[in-house]
Design a protein around this motif. Structure first.
Motif, short mmCIF file in Angstrom:
data_model
loop_
_atom_site.label_atom_id
_atom_site.label_comp_id
_atom_site.label_asym_id
_atom_site.label_seq_id
_atom_site.Cartn_x
_atom_site.Cartn_y
_atom_site.Cartn_z
N VAL A 235 106.08 3.78 75.78
CA VAL A 235 105.62 5.13 76.37
C VAL A 235 104.00 5.38 76.22
N VAL A 236 103.50 6.03 77.16
CA VAL A 236 102.42 6.74 77.39
C VAL A 236 102.32 8.26 77.68
N TRP A 237 101.59 9.00 77.52
CA TRP A 237 101.85 10.30 77.90
C TRP A 237 100.83 10.31 79.20
N ASP A 238 101.21 11.29 79.81
CA ASP A 238 100.37 11.87 81.08
C ASP A 238 99.75 13.41 81.06
N ASP A 239 100.13 14.19 81.90
CA ASP A 239 99.32 15.30 81.98
C ASP A 239 100.25 16.66 81.31
N HIS A 240 101.58 16.32 81.79
CA HIS A 240 102.55 17.57 81.60
C HIS A 240 102.98 17.35 80.05
N GLU A 241 102.90 16.47 79.42
CA GLU A 241 103.28 16.44 78.05
C GLU A 241 102.23 17.48 77.23
N ILE A 242 101.28 18.02 77.98
CA ILE A 242 100.25 19.04 77.30
C ILE A 242 100.29 20.12 78.40
N ALA A 243 99.62 19.88 79.83
CA ALA A 243 99.65 20.91 80.67
C ALA A 243 99.12 20.15 81.90
N ASN A 244 99.29 20.76 83.02
CA ASN A 244 98.96 20.02 84.15
C ASN A 244 97.54 19.58 84.46
N ASP A 245 97.32 18.56 85.18
CA ASP A 245 96.06 18.05 85.12
C ASP A 245 95.22 18.38 83.90
N THR A 246 95.70 17.54 82.72
CA THR A 246 95.05 17.76 81.37
C THR A 246 93.69 16.89 81.53
N TYR A 247 92.50 17.22 81.22
CA TYR A 247 91.38 16.24 80.88
C TYR A 247 90.74 16.49 79.45
N ASP A 248 89.86 15.98 79.25
CA ASP A 248 88.90 16.06 77.87
C ASP A 248 88.32 17.26 77.62
N GLY A 249 89.08 18.51 76.93
CA GLY A 249 88.55 19.72 77.03
C GLY A 249 89.22 20.75 77.58
N GLY A 250 90.18 20.44 78.70
CA GLY A 250 90.95 21.49 79.40
C GLY A 250 92.09 20.91 80.26
N ALA A 251 92.44 21.70 81.03
CA ALA A 251 93.64 21.55 81.83
C ALA A 251 93.61 22.52 83.07
N GLU A 252 94.04 22.12 84.26
CA GLU A 252 94.18 23.01 85.41
C GLU A 252 95.30 24.21 84.91
N ALA A 268 100.99 20.00 71.25
CA ALA A 268 101.80 19.06 72.17
C ALA A 268 101.73 17.47 71.71
N MET A 269 100.79 16.95 71.20
CA MET A 269 100.66 15.56 70.76
C MET A 269 101.46 15.48 69.35
N ARG A 270 101.57 16.56 68.46
CA ARG A 270 102.25 16.53 67.34
C ARG A 270 103.76 16.30 67.66
N ALA A 271 104.20 17.09 68.71
CA ALA A 271 105.49 17.10 69.03
C ALA A 271 105.85 15.69 69.69
N TYR A 272 104.96 15.31 70.58
CA TYR A 272 105.27 13.92 71.26
C TYR A 272 105.52 12.88 70.25
#
Length: 592
Positions: A235-252, A268-272
């Protein structure tokens, strides 16, 4: 929160998560008669993942019988048969409330290229039996794996998982969006209530408890449990494991009123890591754990496949470009020069220098026949005509107006081959070619999705350069778009690099919704887009499904399969919508 590096933030924030036990295989060992086991059930199934040649991660979660319990003691067994009459490894430990009662076991000392069975026990229950395997160590002639992405619980049933659980697979690759963070009534939830699949918790996810509850809901799904029990996952994560269109420091999908983004990301990462069978870095025991600062990692299927799982989302991604930012609000003009300059800006990272160096080393040192990149977003260039990408014209309208413009150009040039009916049609429709329409038709093509590699041109060229330097037979795997794609990859200078194979979604809607394509027009639209995009060889724009890869030294065969619906409780496979393509080792940048 102080300004700290992403690596340090994740590592420091996740230290002490724990929950991983190490068990070694001992041939002929007896069963564990531990009568001190606690009371609880295995309501979320079992899973395995991150296999190596001599070990594999096993996962489960205990639901305590006593709601006030803080620990539940459990045991596990690994055998070479489903009847468990030859137990090879066993152990026991505690599922603790601090880890949401999840448990991981790193079973070591296993034989390469071997299938195993495993199960967990408490005093009250025995889990489902899971099937897993180890990787070949020195050589291999064959690999079969499935590729999935974008499993949105309220968007529909997980029929894709149900179908894969029936298959005999070596590995399952999940390329991200394992869960979605939206609240009930959010994205793709229009029929959730009717299907009994409304999101839990009801609100958007922000806290550790929120993310844990959402994973618990997803892992309650019988089809998801079945596919996890059938084969090991990577597995690898994408954005929705955290929030839509996540980037380094934020998300849409995060604003200042929703709290500190880094705290949300850490939760989010801990739960993942709690809920998925992913291997942490380093040597672990039940009392100490050094969490990984990254999830990019390498799996070698003998000398056949070097499978490199990348992180294009949380490692170093610069904030995605937004196409509307290049419109001048006053004049309505579009800044094409500014857009392409920003796309190709070498300072805009996607992988980051550390991951790129790791990728270069991993590919350069590999003697495997095939180099596979398991990652999230489309790498192939998906440039659509400006009018279509900005949704100012639908594809049929663009095609019709383009043909009309060509007729006008021929007439203006005095083309003597114009037929009378063509001239009559042109005269009747000439007024449709307004200056605004002509400008749209003549505008340069632009990326339809700037969140993909198309928004990070220099970063993509860096990967292509590594592939050329290492003479790689490169196959890029992708998810994210909710549609199936196949492309031949070329760098900015036109040099062929490899191919890309992208899977559709498990349940999330795709281009058919984004471009408002009715089902009867799927085939016509798909053919039209393939014609418009250089290098694109295949597109399914309207169905949910999965990608199967059958790999030998001579070829990689890709088979896309689709289910009839994710809204109905039952399903069939849509044979007429399936597709099979191959890339040959003798011509590794060509799809046939």
């Amino acid at each position: 929160m102080p300004d700290v590096s992403r690596r340090g933030f994740i590592r420091n924030g996740l230290l002490g998560l724990g929950g991983l036990y190490v068990t070694s295989a001992l041939t002929g060992c007896g069963s564990d008669d531990d009568d001190s086991l606690g009371f609880g059930s295995f309501d979320h199934g079992v899973a395995s993942g991150d296999p190596l040649a001599d070990s594999v991660i096993l996962w489960t979660r205990v639901t305590p019988s006593d709601s006030a319990a803080e620990t539940v003691r459990l045991s596990w067994e690994v055998a070479d048969n489903a009847e468990f009459n030859n137990v090879l490894a066993e152990g026991s430990g505690e599922a603790h409330i601090s880890r949401d009662f999840t448990v991981k076991v790193d079973v070591r000392g296993l034989s390469p290229d071997t299938q195993y069975y495993y199960r967990f026990r408490t005093a009250a229950a025995v889990s489902t039996v899971g099937k897993t395997r180890t990787l070949p160590d020195l050589t291999s002639e064959h690999l079969t794996l499935a590729v999935v992405s974008c499993s949105n619980y309220p968007a529909g049933y997980f029929h894709v998982y149900a179908e894969l659980a029936k298959r005999d697979l070596d590995l399952v690759l999940h390329l991200g969006d394992y869960i979605y963070e939206y609240g009930a009534g959010g994205y793709a939830s229009e029929q959730a209530a009717a299907m009994g699949r409304e999101s839990v918790p009801a609100g958007e996810l922000f806290t550790l408890d929120d993310y844990r509850a959402r994973y618990a809901q997803y892992r309650s799904d019988a089809d998801l449990q079945a596919v996890h029990a059938s084969a090991p996952f990577l597995v690898v994560w994408d954005d929705h494991e955290i929030a839509n269109d996540t980037y380094d420091g934020g998300a849409e999908n995060h604003n200042e009123g929703e709290g500190d983004f880094n705290e949300r990301k850490l939760a989010a990462m801990r739960a993942y890591f709690e809920w998925l069978p992913i291997r942490p870095d380093g040597a672990m025991s039940s009392d100490e754990l050094a969490m990984p600062s990254s999830i990019y990692r390498q799996f070698e299927w003998g000398d056949l496949v070097n499978l490199l799982m990348l992180d294009t989302r949380n490692e170093a991604r610069a904030k995605p470009l937004v196409i509307t930012d290049y419109f001048d609000a006053t004049s309505g003009a579009f800044d094409f020069e500014g857009l392409f300059a920003d796309i190709n800006d070498p300072s805009r990272q996607l992988l980051g220098s550390a991951q790129l160096d790791w990728l270069r080393s991993a590919m350069a040192s590999s003697s495997a026949t095939w180099q596979l990149l398991g990652q999230q977003v489309l790498m192939g260039q998906m440039y659509l005509p400006f009018a279509i990408a900005t949704q100012q014209l639908a594809i049929p309208d663009y095609a019709e107006l383009g043909a009309l413009a060509q007729l006008a150009a021929r007439a203006q040039a005095g083309d003597p081959t114009l037929a009378d009916e063509e001239l009559t049609y042109l005269q009747a429709n000439q007024d449709r070619l307004t200056p605004e329409v002509v400008a749209l038709l003549q505008a340069p093509a632009v990326p339809y999705n700037l969140d993909a590699w198309d928004g990070y041109g220099a970063a993509r060229e860096a990967v292509y350069q590594i592939a050329r330097e290492t003479n790689a037979k490169l196959v890029v795997l992708a998810g994210d778009t909710h549609n199936a794609w196949a492309s031949e990859l070329s760098d900015a200078a036109g040099n062929t690099v490899g191919v890309e194979l992208a899977t559709s979604s498990v349940s999330s809607p795709g281009l058919e919704e984004y471009l408002a394509i009715p089902a009867p027009a799927y085939a016509q639209t798909e053919a039209g887009i393939v014609d418009l995009v250089a290098g694109l060889k295949y597109l399914n724009a309207g169905d949910r499904g999965f990608l199967l890869l059958d790999i030998t030294r001579e070829r990689v065969e890709a088979q896309w399969e689709f289910v009839s619906s994710v809204k109905a409780a039952g399903y069939q496979l849509q044979a007429e919508r399936g597709q099979t393509m191959q890339v040959q080792a003798a011509n590794p940048a060509k799809l046939v």
